[in-house]
Each structure stands twice: as structure tokens, then as C-alpha cells.
Design a protein around this motif. Structure first.
Motif, mmCIF file in Angstrom:
data_model
loop_
_atom_site.group_PDB
_atom_site.id
_atom_site.type_symbol
_atom_site.label_atom_id
_atom_site.label_comp_id
_atom_site.label_asym_id
_atom_site.label_seq_id
_atom_site.Cartn_x
_atom_site.Cartn_y
_atom_site.Cartn_z
ATOM 1 N N MET A 1 -31.440 -35.131 -38.168
ATOM 2 C CA MET A 1 -31.979 -35.659 -37.090
ATOM 3 C C MET A 1 -32.397 -36.957 -37.364
ATOM 4 S SD MET A 1 -33.939 -34.148 -34.154
ATOM 5 C CE MET A 1 -35.755 -34.448 -34.450
ATOM 6 N N GLN A 2 -32.203 -37.955 -36.452
ATOM 7 C CA GLN A 2 -33.197 -39.356 -36.836
ATOM 8 C C GLN A 2 -34.143 -38.947 -35.951
ATOM 9 O OE1 GLN A 2 -30.016 -42.120 -35.229
ATOM 10 N NE2 GLN A 2 -29.863 -42.192 -37.150
ATOM 11 N N ILE A 3 -35.158 -39.108 -37.101
ATOM 12 C CA ILE A 3 -36.543 -39.335 -36.398
ATOM 13 C C ILE A 3 -36.986 -41.089 -35.831
ATOM 14 C CG2 ILE A 3 -39.036 -38.813 -37.184
ATOM 15 C CD1 ILE A 3 -38.173 -37.166 -39.112
ATOM 16 N N GLN A 4 -37.049 -41.025 -34.549
ATOM 17 C CA GLN A 4 -37.512 -42.461 -34.629
ATOM 18 C C GLN A 4 -38.675 -42.722 -33.948
ATOM 19 O OE1 GLN A 4 -34.918 -42.460 -30.971
ATOM 20 N NE2 GLN A 4 -32.472 -42.444 -31.935
ATOM 21 N N SER A 5 -39.166 -43.461 -34.146
ATOM 22 C CA SER A 5 -40.178 -43.940 -33.433
ATOM 23 C C SER A 5 -40.846 -43.599 -32.025
ATOM 24 C CB SER A 5 -41.021 -45.600 -34.218
ATOM 25 O OG SER A 5 -42.596 -45.412 -33.405
ATOM 26 N N PRO A 6 -41.778 -43.027 -31.425
ATOM 27 C CA PRO A 6 -43.116 -42.384 -32.142
ATOM 28 C C PRO A 6 -42.865 -41.178 -32.304
ATOM 29 C CG PRO A 6 -43.093 -43.457 -29.759
ATOM 30 C CD PRO A 6 -42.097 -43.058 -30.108
ATOM 31 N N LEU A 7 -41.687 -40.413 -32.621
ATOM 32 C CA LEU A 7 -41.557 -39.098 -32.652
ATOM 33 C C LEU A 7 -42.349 -38.729 -34.132
ATOM 34 C CD1 LEU A 7 -38.410 -38.203 -31.282
ATOM 35 C CD2 LEU A 7 -40.364 -37.698 -30.099
ATOM 36 N N ASP A 8 -42.657 -39.979 -35.295
ATOM 37 C CA ASP A 8 -42.888 -39.679 -36.965
ATOM 38 C C ASP A 8 -44.633 -39.526 -36.360
ATOM 39 O OD1 ASP A 8 -42.910 -42.181 -36.586
ATOM 40 O OD2 ASP A 8 -41.896 -42.997 -37.636
ATOM 41 N N LEU A 9 -45.109 -40.085 -34.940
ATOM 42 C CA LEU A 9 -46.596 -39.652 -35.355
ATOM 43 C C LEU A 9 -46.894 -37.809 -35.545
ATOM 44 C CD1 LEU A 9 -47.341 -42.207 -32.746
ATOM 45 C CD2 LEU A 9 -47.827 -42.359 -35.442
ATOM 46 N N PHE A 10 -46.067 -37.475 -34.710
ATOM 47 C CA PHE A 10 -46.276 -35.426 -35.195
ATOM 48 C C PHE A 10 -45.096 -34.510 -35.762
ATOM 49 C CE2 PHE A 10 -43.346 -35.274 -31.789
ATOM 50 C CZ PHE A 10 -42.539 -33.177 -31.796
ATOM 51 N N LEU A 11 -43.807 -35.505 -35.615
ATOM 52 C CA LEU A 11 -42.667 -34.670 -36.811
ATOM 53 C C LEU A 11 -42.569 -35.427 -38.163
ATOM 54 C CD1 LEU A 11 -40.740 -32.608 -36.109
ATOM 55 C CD2 LEU A 11 -39.310 -34.333 -35.634
ATOM 56 N N ALA A 12 -42.605 -34.923 -39.551
ATOM 57 C CA ALA A 12 -42.447 -35.411 -40.631
ATOM 58 C C ALA A 12 -41.002 -35.028 -41.166
ATOM 59 C CB ALA A 12 -43.646 -34.933 -41.344
ATOM 60 N N GLN A 13 -40.483 -35.756 -41.723
ATOM 61 C CA GLN A 13 -39.426 -35.783 -42.765
ATOM 62 C C GLN A 13 -39.586 -33.385 -43.713
ATOM 63 O OE1 GLN A 13 -36.850 -37.763 -42.353
ATOM 64 N NE2 GLN A 13 -35.931 -36.371 -43.507
ATOM 65 N N SER A 14 -40.411 -33.495 -43.860
ATOM 66 C CA SER A 14 -40.692 -32.793 -44.388
ATOM 67 C C SER A 14 -40.543 -31.207 -43.576
ATOM 68 C CB SER A 14 -42.187 -32.091 -45.261
ATOM 69 O OG SER A 14 -42.908 -32.556 -44.587
ATOM 70 N N ASP A 15 -40.801 -31.618 -42.266
ATOM 71 C CA ASP A 15 -40.210 -30.487 -40.392
ATOM 72 C C ASP A 15 -38.916 -30.985 -40.759
ATOM 73 O OD1 ASP A 15 -43.538 -30.617 -40.334
ATOM 74 O OD2 ASP A 15 -43.213 -32.262 -39.055
ATOM 75 N N LEU A 16 -38.588 -31.700 -40.769
ATOM 76 C CA LEU A 16 -36.982 -31.524 -40.954
ATOM 77 C C LEU A 16 -35.668 -31.056 -41.674
ATOM 78 C CD1 LEU A 16 -36.118 -34.985 -39.150
ATOM 79 C CD2 LEU A 16 -35.792 -32.630 -38.102
ATOM 80 N N GLN A 17 -36.501 -30.755 -42.996
ATOM 81 C CA GLN A 17 -36.082 -30.382 -44.400
ATOM 82 C C GLN A 17 -36.047 -29.125 -44.272
ATOM 83 O OE1 GLN A 17 -37.197 -31.195 -48.089
ATOM 84 N NE2 GLN A 17 -36.636 -33.896 -47.550
ATOM 85 N N ILE A 18 -37.144 -28.146 -43.313
ATOM 86 C CA ILE A 18 -37.584 -26.841 -43.239
ATOM 87 C C ILE A 18 -36.492 -26.066 -42.138
ATOM 88 C CG2 ILE A 18 -38.843 -25.587 -42.074
ATOM 89 C CD1 ILE A 18 -41.724 -26.845 -43.205
ATOM 90 N N TYR A 19 -36.461 -26.767 -40.917
ATOM 91 C CA TYR A 19 -34.848 -27.367 -39.799
ATOM 92 C C TYR A 19 -33.346 -26.965 -40.823
ATOM 93 C CZ TYR A 19 -38.491 -27.183 -36.375
ATOM 94 O OH TYR A 19 -39.275 -27.045 -34.818
ATOM 95 N N THR A 20 -33.601 -27.937 -41.307
ATOM 96 C CA THR A 20 -31.956 -28.392 -41.493
ATOM 97 C C THR A 20 -32.043 -26.470 -42.752
ATOM 98 O OG1 THR A 20 -32.086 -30.359 -42.388
ATOM 99 C CG2 THR A 20 -30.789 -28.686 -43.651
ATOM 100 N N ALA A 21 -33.233 -26.056 -43.557
ATOM 101 C CA ALA A 21 -32.822 -24.801 -44.654
ATOM 102 C C ALA A 21 -32.708 -23.544 -43.199
ATOM 103 C CB ALA A 21 -34.247 -24.947 -45.832
ATOM 104 N N ILE A 22 -33.250 -23.645 -42.540
ATOM 105 C CA ILE A 22 -33.262 -22.567 -41.313
ATOM 106 C C ILE A 22 -32.155 -22.515 -40.310
ATOM 107 C CG2 ILE A 22 -34.739 -21.328 -39.671
ATOM 108 C CD1 ILE A 22 -36.764 -22.544 -39.930
ATOM 109 N N ASN A 23 -31.266 -23.852 -40.392
ATOM 110 C CA ASN A 23 -30.281 -23.521 -39.572
ATOM 111 C C ASN A 23 -29.095 -23.609 -40.869
ATOM 112 O OD1 ASN A 23 -27.769 -26.113 -39.608
ATOM 113 N ND2 ASN A 23 -28.992 -25.022 -37.556
#
Length: 775
Positions: free
Chosen positions: A438-460
């Protein structure tokens, strides 16, 4: 002579004190006691001269602003005090003070030197400190002295036990910490790094990071905790984002509260206390959140993006998983059909069957079209679907290694990501590594990190692979010709003729034979469906939905536990159960009042809670246990093989029926030999599916008895005790207004309950040659 001694002590080298008096004539003029006194004065003079030279060099050329400030303080405060002491002694001699001048205006050398007895240890300590600041100069393998090391050394020197050294260290520490606080103030108040002498500031620019900045822990003083450093990084990044949004009032709101934030830092006193400093940074963060970040990143926007993550990454929306699986299978089948239509010499080229990046994107596009058609049928407007359509992407990784989470890399700083197993579940959808991102658009990256998305990808990938296997097995029941008489017996009047009766008898014998052949296959498939259904229900309903509902309630302020109270399942039983135990009728009213409290989460609190939520989710989903994930992955591969063989056997039987009933003969195939081969493979894969289920259940049983696994399930997040102490101190001081309770993941799941459901009884019996006798 006295004048020469005083001049030498003031920093002017004198041959009187530097003479070694080895000449016998000179030795006869000065007695040994006088020589010792002159050596003491010479030592002080030498220390003074060297301190002046070295501090001057540090002040003019050292890259650290804090080191330059400390060097200036040594000259201005301590060497200046030493110079004043020299003038004081000279003034006392000129005034013929009785403390120094005796009878006949005689000034004893002992009295003069004794006036500086307290300065020897102090100047020696200052020289050691200057040597510490210049120790690594000129070395290519090491950087010059940095602010964090200097501050830590000065803080340690407060405990030497000497009062004069402690006072000297205290004065220099006050200067160093004041200079360091000025750098911190530039960052947390204006979002700017120090422009002069800031090479040793712990916030560094890094274009490779998500926010453009990162923390260098080696540059952090010891009293700064990691959570406080993260807060300061977040504050500066947030101010940068707010200031960059020209044409809005966010920049003005940031500057409008600088006075109160300046006061928070101005109230700090040296030596800085870790808890007090953390409280000041937390207060600044809360002020920034209430005044600016609620406009920059409102809670509604956070809930919207978390809903997308829940529905599409965590398979909360079942039709998305179904549509994606169907479209992916159709793409794979079309690639194989295309390969079969090629010339024989081109069929061995794997490039004809491997899915490309564009085709994967096209599969996702068709999935969105299918979901959109379902939405149009129900005449509903689904904002989450439209947002997911804009943000979600499906990519093919270049290799299996690239598709797995990066272990130990700087970007994979989250320990949760490092603990996820490397089992390649993402290879099952297309037989190549495919990731949903998923594309993390500003200002969402203030609380959602790229490592969080990698965790979501692994869970998915993990949850989708289980759902896919379940769907493919249930789709076998849609093959009508395998479950019923096909083709059906002929109808009357032809069915009553001799030819019709013979045709009916032939079809019934054929159906009976094929039914007996498929009996063990249907039994194995049913057992595998039961296993996958119960496992998926446990993971989706008890774990994912249980943690998500509690996390969502915490975000929205519904059913939130008291501050500092651990959230447990029994705490959500409602007010009636508590009244039954306490007999207090006022309890329901306080509970209702608390539920109506509006939350005031700042983005960093959201980010911390979100990381705890993901950490608990990965642990409860058993994604940190390779002893479970590896046999599960092997089982899913065997199930795919089983489904493929059933489809192949069905195709063989269809061709045989055409040949027997319609006379359509394929000269290039031997259907009888192919059927025997498929049936033999099918029996073998049935055994492997059974043994795979046994291995997975055995892994679950071993985990249920593993004390280390139980300790991991009950493990608390790092920094929990520290943050609870901070919240308690804020409550005592009245600084916790508007701050909601800290998030604690709910205890959900329990593999013992799953094992009870997976108890197959006598299903695992001995395997016969032609099937499974225990079925």
C-alpha cells in the motif's frame, strides 16, 4: 622572585620555575624544600599554560558546539577564577596582609604556594577533561569527541567524592546540557537541526528513511530514553510537515504555542533528570497534538486507513480474498493453456507460464472490477473499497529472498518484523513471490511505518494462503460430474429398450467404479476442509477480530480500561458482573461515563499502540513459530497438489467418456495409462495430506506444552514499565489532562481451544493399499 612566580602562575612561562637546578652552584642557592615548592608552582603554571593553549584550539576548531562551549566555560569560569586567585594573593602581599607577610616584610614561599593548594587537583582534572575532548583528533578511524560522550563523562564525574571536582563538573555539565538543550529546542520547537556545530546531534538526515530523518543512538546522552528520543524525532518531523503546508494555518498554530513550550524546557535544571526530561518532551508532544496534529492527521483519517488494512490485508472482507483467488487461478490456467497451444519446442520455456508484473496488476484490477460490480448490484457506496482501489498494489518480487522480510537491516528496525518466520506463504497465490502493498501518503507516515506495512504483507500472505486452500478444496464439490451420474441414464422410451437398459447399466457401473475410486479423495478433502475451516475460524474470529475490536474500541474510546490498567478479557464482561461482586450500584454509571469520553490520541501514541497491536497479532497468529509455519506451508502445497490431481483425473475421465460414448479418439494420448498414473499419484498425495495434518496438529500440541512459547505469548512490550511510571507521575502532577489510557493488547486465542476442535478421533487410521481404512 615572588613577582616572577605570580607571573608564571598567570600563564607566562618563567625560567625561574622551569630551571631544573642541576647546576651545583644553583643547587646551593635553593634548598630542597624550596625546590619542592617551586616544583609545585611550576606544575600549576604548566597546567595553566597548556589549558589555555588547548582550550583555545578547541574553541576555534572543534566540530562539536558542546565541546566548544565547555572549553569556553573552562577558560571563562575556572581559569578566570584561578587568575582572580593570583590577583587576590598579589593584592594581599601588596597590602602586607598578616596572613602572607611576616615580620620585616618577609613573605614566606610556603605561605604563597599554600594559597594555591586547592587548585592542583582541579587543574589536573580539567587537563584530563581537555585531553578527553582532544583524544581522537587527527585519527581517521574515529570521530572527535561528541556531545553525548562528554555529557555522560561529566555526569559520571559528579560522583567522584571530591567536593571541588563535583562543583567543577557541575558547572561544566550545566553549560554542556544548556548548549545541548538549545539544539533540542531548535528541533522540537522549530523542526530544524542545528546549523552550527550540529554534527554530533542525534537526529540525522537520511533520505533513505521514511521521514527523511533517523536517530543515531550513539549520539544520545545516557539520560535520554529510546522512547523519549522517538518522541523528539516525531515532534520535529511533525513540525516540518506542518510548516511545509503553505497556505494553511498549521504553521501559524505551530508558532502560536512556542511560549508555553519554551517554558517547559526552561524549567529543566541541570543535571537533567531522565523522568523530568521525558515528561517535558511528552508535554510538548501533547501540546503539538492538540493544537496542530489534529488538523494535520485527524483521528477519522487514521480510522479510515486502519479499516482498509483490516478489511483487505487481514481478510476482513471475504469477497476480496475470494475474488483475488479466483482471478489468480484463472490467470494461471490461462498461462498453461497458452503454453499448451505453443509449438512443442517452445513448451519447455518457463517464461511462457511464469506470471509477469503486468499480469499481476491486471489480476488486481479485475478483482476491483468484480467487487465494484457487487457494489453496484447492492447500490451501496463503499468508501473503503474506493480508498483501497487507490492505495493497494500487487507486486511480483524479484526473488524469494527479496520477498521475505529483511532480517537485521536498518530499515527493518522493528523487532516484530525480525521475529516473523521466513516461510514463503506469498509464493502460493501465483507460484511466484507476490506481495500486497500500500502507498503510504503523507501525513499517514506519521503513525504508519514501512515496517508496519511489511508486517501486514506477511500476515496477508499467511491468511490468504489458508483461505485460498480452503476455497480450492470446497470448489471440488462444484465439479458435478464427479459427484453425480454424468452423463445421466437415458430417459424413456429409449431407456426402456434393450439398448437403453444396457446403456444405463454401463453408466451405473462406470459411476460406481469412479465413486469407489473417489471415496478416499472426498474423505481426505473433507477432513482437510474441516482442519482448514477450524484453523481459519480460530485465526480470523478469535485472534484477528478479537484483537481488532479491542484496538478499535481503544481508538474510539469505547470500553477503554482505566489508565495503567491491563486490558484483559474478563474486564469487558460489563458492569453487571462487577456489581454482582461488589454490590455497588454506582459502578454502571461510571462505566457509561467513561465510555463516552472522547479519546485524544496523538500520532505517536497511535503509532506505539499500533506496533503493540501488530506485535500481539503476529504472536497470536503463530507467525513467529517456524515449527508450526513450516509444516503448515508443506500441507498447503500438498493440498494444491491434491486439487490439481483431482482436476486432472476429471479431465481424463471426460476424455474417456468422449472416446467411449461419442467416438472422439485422441491418437496422441493413452487414457488408461494416464488414469492409472493419476490414481497412483492421488493415493500418494492423500497420504501426504493426512500426514501433513498430523504434523501440524503435533506442532500445535508441542507449542501448547512449551513454556517458552507461553512466556512469549504473555510477554510485555519494551518500555511498558517506564511509560506506566511516566503516566502515573503525570497524574500526580496534574499533567495528564486529555491523555487517555495506554493501549494494552487483549489476551485472545489459546491454541488449546483449537486443539479441542481439531481432535479427529479415529480418522487417523491405518492406510490401505487402495485407500484409507480408517475413514
Amino acid at each position: 622572585m615572588l613577582h616572577e612566580i605570580l607571573l608564571s602562575l598567570s600563564g607566562h612561562p618563567s625560567p625561574l620555575l622551569r630551571n631544573d637546578y642541576s647546576d651545583p652552584t644553583a643547587s646551593s642557592l635553593i634548598s630542597p624544600p624550596e625546590r619542592q615548592l617551586l616544583d609545585t608552582a611550576a606544575h600549576l603554571s604548566d597546567l595553566h599554560c597548556r589549558l589555555k593553549d588547548e582550550t583555545s584550539r578547541i574553541r576555534s576548531g572543534h566540530p562539536s558546539a558542546i565541546c566548544r562551549a565547555v572549553a569556553s566555560a573552562i577558560v571563562m569560569i575556572h581559569l578566570g577564577a584561578f587568575q582572580l586567585k593570583i590577583l587576590e594573593v598579589e593584592d594581599s602581599i601588596l597590602r602586607k596582609d598578616a596572613a602572607l607577610v611576616g615580620a620585616y616584610n618577609i613573605v614566606p614561599l610556603t605561605a604563597v604556594v599554600s594559597q594555591f593548594s586547592g587548585w592542583t587537583r582541579r587543574l589536573e582534572w580539567l587537563w584530563e577533561l581537555v585531553g578527553f575532548m582532544t583524544a581522537d583528533e587527527g585519527r581517521k578511524d574515529k570521530l572527535p569527541c561528541q556531545a553525548a560522550k562528554l555529557i555522560d563523562r561529566l555526569r559520571n564525574e559528579l560522583q567522584t567524592g571530591y567536593a571541588d571536582i563535583s562543583e567543577t563538573a557541575q558547572s561544566l555539565l550545566r553549560v554542556a546540557e544548556t548548549s545541548w538543550l538549545k539544539q533540542v529546542a531548535a528541533w522540537v520547537l522549530y523542526g530544524r537541526r542545528p546549523t552550527v556545530g550540529g554534527y554530533d546531534f542525534f537526529i540525522l538526515e537520511d533520505e533513505g528513511e521514511e521521514h527523511g530523518y533517523r536517530i543515531d543512538n550513539d549520539l544520545l546522552p545516557s539520560f535520554v530514553t529510546p522512547s523519549t528520543a522517538e518522541s523528539m524525532l516525531f515532534i520535529g518531523v511533525s513540525i516540518n510537515r506542518a510548516r511545509s503546508r503553505a497556505g494553511t494555518d498549521l504553521g501559524a498554530s505551530v508558532l502560536g504555542h512556542l511560549a508555553s513550550q519554551h517554558q517547559e524546557l526552561a524549567r529543566l535544571s541541570s543535571p537533567l533528570n531522565s523522568v523530568v526530561f521525558s515528561r517535558a518532551i511528552t508535554s510538548i508532544r501533547y501540546t503539538l497534538s492538540r493544537t496542530t496534529l489534529q488538523k494535520l492527521l485527524p483521528l477519522a483519517r487514521v480510522l479510515e486507513i486502519l479499516k482498509v488494512l483490516r478489511e483487505f490485508f487481514l481478510i476482513g472482507r471475504g469477497e476480496f480474498a475470494i475474488a483475488l483467488t479466483q482471478q489468480a487461478d484463472e490467470k494461471i490456467r490461462s498461462r498453461w493453456r497458452r503454453a499448451d497451444n505453443l509449438a512443442y519446442e517452445k513448451r519447455n520455456n518457463l517464461g511462457t507460464v511464469i506470471v509477469k508484473e503486468g499480469e499481476v496488476s491486471a489480476v488486481l484490477a479485475r478483482t476491483w472490477a468484480f467487487l465494484g460490480s457487487m457494489q453496484s448490484e447492492h447500490a451501496d457506496e463503499d468508501e473503503a473499497l474506493e480508498l483501497a482501489r487507490d492505495l493497494l498494489r500487487l507486486h511480483v518480487s524479484k526473488s524469494i529472498e527479496a520477498a521475505t522480510p529483511a532480517k537485521g537491516s536498518e530499515r527493518a528496525s522493528d523487532k516484530t518484523l525480525d521475529s516473523i518466520v521466513s516461510t514463503p506463504f506469498r509464493n502460493l497465490l501465483f507460484s511466484v513471490p507476490v506481495t500486497l502493498t500500500m502507498q503510504i501518503q503523507s501525513p499517514l507516515d506519521l503513525f504508519l511505518a514501512q515496517s508496519d506495512l511489511q508486517i501486514y504483507t506477511a500476515i496477508n500472505s499467511y491468511l490468504l494462503s489458508i483461505r485460498r486452500a480452503h476455497l480450492r478444496l470446497t470448489d471440488l464439490w462444484k465439479i458435478t460430474s464427479l459427484r453425480r451420474h454424468h452423463p445421466p441414464p437415458p430417459r424413456a422410451p429409449y431407456g426402456n429398450t434393450k439398448a437403453g437398459i444396457a446403456k444405463t447399466r454401463l453408466l451405473r457401473e462406470r459411476w460406481s467404479l469412479r465413486s469407489s475410486i473417489m471415496r478416499s479423495t472426498w474423505s481426505t478433502s473433507s477432513a482437510a476442509i474441516f482442519f482448514l475451516g477450524e484453523t481459519e475460524a480460530y485465526l480470523q474470529v478469535e485472534v484477528v477480530e478479537g484483537l481488532w475490536s479491542h484496538f478499535h474500541d481503544w481508538l474510539t474510546g469505547k470500553g477503554e480500561p482505566a489508565r495503567g490498567e491491563h486490558s484483559r478479557p474478563q474486564t469487558s464482561q460489563g458492569p453487571l458482573s462487577r456489581n454482582d461482586n461488589t454490590g455497588n450500584n454506582a459502578q454502571p454509571e461510571s462505566h457509561t461515563t467513561h465510555k463516552d469520553t472522547q479519546p485524544n490520541h496523538d500520532p505517536q501514541t497511535l503509532s506505539t499502540a499500533h506496533r503493540q497491536y501488530l506485535s500481539a497479532l503476529t504472536r497470536r497468529l503463530l507467525l513467529t513459530q517456524p515449527t508450526f509455519s513450516t509444516p503448515l506451508y508443506e500441507l498447503l502445497i500438498q493440498i494444491d497438489h491434491l486439487v490439481a490431481l483431482v482436476h486432472r483425473l476429471h479431465a481424463v475421465w471426460l476424455s474417456a467418456d468422449l472416446e467411449a460414448d461419442e467416438g472422439v479418439v485422441d491418437a496422441f494420448s493413452n487414457l488408461d495409462a494416464e488414469e492409472r498414473d493419476v490414481r497412483a499419484q492421488l493415493r500418494g498425495i492423500e497420504r501426504r495430506v493426512k500426514f501433513g495434518i498430523e504434523e501440524v496438529i503435533a506442532a500445535l500440541r508441542s507449542l501448547s506444552l512449551d513454556s517458552a512459547f507461553a512466556a512469549e505469548m504473555e510477554g510485555e512490550e519494551e518500555g511498558q514499565v517506564e511509560e506506566e511510571m511516566m503516566m502515573m507521575m503525570d497524574e500526580e502532577d496534574g499533567d495528564g489532562d486529555g491523555v487517555v489510557g495506554k493501549y494494552r493488547p487483549r489476551r485472545v486465542g489459546g491454541i488449546d481451544r483449537l486443539l479441542m476442535k481439531l481432535d479427529f478421533g479415529g480418522w487417523f487410521g491405518p492406510v490401505a493399499e487402495d485407500g484409507m481404512d480408517g475413514i
